[in-house]
Scaffold this motif. Structure first.
Motif, PDB file in Angstrom:
ATOM      1  N   MET A  66       0.866  -1.173   0.000  1.00  0.00           N
ATOM      2  CA  MET A  66       0.000   0.000   0.000  1.00  0.00           C
ATOM      3  C   MET A  66       0.908   1.230   0.000  1.00  0.00           C
ATOM      4  N   VAL A  67       0.896   1.950  -1.098  1.00  0.00           N
ATOM      5  CA  VAL A  67       1.862   3.027  -1.316  1.00  0.00           C
ATOM      6  C   VAL A  67       1.143   4.365  -1.420  1.00  0.00           C
ATOM      7  N   GLY A  68       1.723   5.377  -0.791  1.00  0.00           N
ATOM      8  CA  GLY A  68       1.210   6.732  -0.933  1.00  0.00           C
ATOM      9  C   GLY A  68       0.261   7.179   0.149  1.00  0.00           C
ATOM     10  N   ILE A  69       0.316   6.564   1.336  1.00  0.00           N
ATOM     11  CA  ILE A  69      -0.548   6.973   2.444  1.00  0.00           C
ATOM     12  C   ILE A  69       0.290   7.236   3.689  1.00  0.00           C
ATOM     13  N   ASP A  70      -0.339   7.873   4.654  1.00  0.00           N
ATOM     14  CA  ASP A  70       0.330   8.159   5.922  1.00  0.00           C
ATOM     15  C   ASP A  70       0.216   6.950   6.846  1.00  0.00           C
ATOM     16  N   ALA A  71       1.124   6.873   7.803  1.00  0.00           N
ATOM     17  CA  ALA A  71       1.139   5.743   8.738  1.00  0.00           C
ATOM     18  C   ALA A  71      -0.152   5.663   9.553  1.00  0.00           C
ATOM     19  N   ALA A  72      -0.775   6.800   9.828  1.00  0.00           N
ATOM     20  CA  ALA A  72      -2.014   6.792  10.610  1.00  0.00           C
ATOM     21  C   ALA A  72      -3.125   6.050   9.874  1.00  0.00           C
ATOM     22  N   VAL A  73      -3.215   6.239   8.560  1.00  0.00           N
ATOM     23  CA  VAL A  73      -4.237   5.558   7.765  1.00  0.00           C
ATOM     24  C   VAL A  73      -3.918   4.066   7.670  1.00  0.00           C
ATOM     25  N   ALA A  74      -2.649   3.748   7.465  1.00  0.00           N
ATOM     26  CA  ALA A  74      -2.241   2.347   7.386  1.00  0.00           C
ATOM     27  C   ALA A  74      -2.539   1.617   8.692  1.00  0.00           C
ATOM     28  N   ASN A  75      -2.279   2.275   9.809  1.00  0.00           N
ATOM     29  CA  ASN A  75      -2.530   1.646  11.106  1.00  0.00           C
ATOM     30  C   ASN A  75      -4.029   1.511  11.375  1.00  0.00           C
ATOM     31  N   ALA A  76      -4.814   2.495  10.921  1.00  0.00           N
ATOM     32  CA  ALA A  76      -6.268   2.397  11.066  1.00  0.00           C
ATOM     33  C   ALA A  76      -6.789   1.192  10.286  1.00  0.00           C
ATOM     34  N   PHE A  77      -6.241   0.988   9.098  1.00  0.00           N
ATOM     35  CA  PHE A  77      -6.630  -0.147   8.267  1.00  0.00           C
ATOM     36  C   PHE A  77      -6.267  -1.467   8.945  1.00  0.00           C
ATOM     37  N   ARG A  78      -5.098  -1.522   9.561  1.00  0.00           N
ATOM     38  CA  ARG A  78      -4.666  -2.734  10.275  1.00  0.00           C
ATOM     39  C   ARG A  78      -5.593  -3.026  11.461  1.00  0.00           C
ATOM     40  N   ARG A  79      -5.938  -1.997  12.207  1.00  0.00           N
ATOM     41  CA  ARG A  79      -6.783  -2.187  13.383  1.00  0.00           C
ATOM     42  C   ARG A  79      -8.197  -2.610  12.990  1.00  0.00           C
ATOM     43  N   ILE A  80      -8.680  -2.108  11.868  1.00  0.00           N
ATOM     44  CA  ILE A  80     -10.004  -2.519  11.387  1.00  0.00           C
ATOM     45  C   ILE A  80      -9.993  -3.998  11.030  1.00  0.00           C
ATOM     46  N   LEU A  81      -8.922  -4.458  10.376  1.00  0.00           N
ATOM     47  CA  LEU A  81      -8.805  -5.875  10.042  1.00  0.00           C
ATOM     48  C   LEU A  81      -8.839  -6.744  11.296  1.00  0.00           C
ATOM     49  N   LEU A  82      -8.194  -6.278  12.339  1.00  0.00           N
ATOM     50  CA  LEU A  82      -8.122  -7.055  13.573  1.00  0.00           C
ATOM     51  C   LEU A  82      -9.429  -7.054  14.351  1.00  0.00           C
ATOM     52  N   ALA A  83     -10.107  -5.916  14.379  1.00  0.00           N
ATOM     53  CA  ALA A  83     -11.156  -5.757  15.388  1.00  0.00           C
ATOM     54  C   ALA A  83     -12.515  -5.306  14.885  1.00  0.00           C
ATOM     55  N   GLU A  84     -12.668  -4.972  13.588  1.00  0.00           N
ATOM     56  CA  GLU A  84     -13.942  -4.391  13.186  1.00  0.00           C
ATOM     57  C   GLU A  84     -14.556  -5.018  11.939  1.00  0.00           C
TER      58      GLU A  84
END
Length: 351
Positions: A66-84
């Protein structure tokens, strides 16, 4: 000011791995921070730079960039995969008989963590406010499973045998013994679906002759934020793309040692006029151990970094849904969150 601006691109776009620490770890490309740079967020610029490249995809795991995004968005995406991202999991366990040595609460916990192969998109959330312990649920929000098994002696076993696998019948209770009991019209609606545990070889309990289990389970739709049993992934993680730059030509024995400092496949030796010369082949494989910085004669010939906006995602599914479907569902959840935030902003402005 001109001298300090020479490294501004590196500060903005690279995380540098040094001998005694990691630098440039904070995001600095916000508006007005650097003279001469327009860092105002722009939709067209984002669409031009953003991309997703699928590197590996199979039945249970997926790796993509995933290229061209900020770490905050990438981490939000990771947390959604885990918990939502919702899944179906055992919520209630009705134990009618348990004469095994496994306590009821331990058995219920083990059953709850068994991943259930059922598409959660075909079910509704159960209304917990009107739910009672005796309520069976309906065909639109509940899956009913049954585990009924009894251990007995094998009449055909050899008298001299001491192997439980030969002496007893049904002495090992596996997830394959859990059977789906359709509710209402589920048998017709899910005629093409194979609802049940994802894996057949999960050991639940061990029995001896005379011991039995008679259990009914109710599976409902939920998210990992409420309980880990609803999490659709075994792991969802990301790392920044490594970048390795050789600052000078490294030859001979020095090149051999340089190759040993990195993971296999990162550095290769090229034969030039009978001399082995080191070259970077695939920096993506590097684990960023910084082993090379321990060598006094090598630490100044190589530069270690990571690309700030290039995230390598690894998603491993529990088997409930394919990993590419999980990624798609996570994107939908993120979009819904953004839309809900915009709606709240609009309602605040109207007030």
């Amino acid at each position: 000011m001109a001298a300090s601006m020479e490294n501004v691109e590196e500060i903005r776009n690279r995380v540098i791995l040094g001998e005694f620490g990691v630098t440039n770890v904070h995001t600095t490309d916000f508006p007005g921070n650097y003279p001469g740079y327009d860092d105002t967020w722009n939709v067209e610029k984002f669409q031009k730079n953003f991309r997703i490249d699928v590197v590996h995809l199979d039945e249970n795991s997926m790796e993509f960039d995933m290229v061209g995004i900020d770490a905050a968005v990438a981490n939000a995406f990771r947390r959604i995969l885990l918990a939502e991202v919702p899944t179906m999991a055992t919520e209630k366990v009705f134990i009618y008989s348990n004469t095994s040595i496994v306590q009821d609460e331990v058995l219920a916990h083990r059953l709850g963590l068994i991943p259930i192969k059922a598409d959660p998109r075909l079910f509704e959330y159960r209304n917990s406010g009107e739910e009672s312990a005796e309520e069976e649920g309906s065909e639109i929000d509940t899956i009913q499973l049954q585990l009924k098994i009894k251990c007995s002696r094998n009449p055909r076993a050899s008298k001299d045998s001491s192997d439980p696998r030969e002496l007893y019948l049904n002495h090992m209770v596996y997830s394959k013994d859990i059977k789906w009991v359709p509710i209402g019209n589920q048998a017709d609606v899910f005629a093409d679906c194979c609802i049940g545990p994802v894996h057949d070889d999960i050991l639940i309990a061990q029995l001896r002759p005379g011991q039995e289990l008679d259990i009914v389970m109710h599976c409902v739709k939920g998210i990992g934020k409420d309980h880990a049993k609803f999490s659709p992934v075994a792991t969802a993680s990301y790392r920044l793309l490594p970048e390795i730059t050789l600052l000078e030509v490294v030859e001979g024995e020095k090149a051999e040692r340089l190759k040993q400092c990195f993971s296999r496949g990162v550095i290769d030796l090229e034969d030039i006029n009978g001399t082995k010369v080191a070259k970077v082949v695939n920096s993506r494989l590097d684990t960023c151990s910084r082993e090379v910085l321990r060598h006094s004669d090598l630490k100044n010939v190589v530069k270690l970094g990571r690309v700030r906006d290039h995230f390598i995602f690894t998603v491993e599914s529990t088997g409930i849904l394919p990993p590419d479907v999980l990624v798609t569902e996570a994107i939908k959840v993120l979009m819904a969150k953004c839309q809900r935030f915009l709606n709240e902003l609009d309602s605040t402005v109207m007030e």
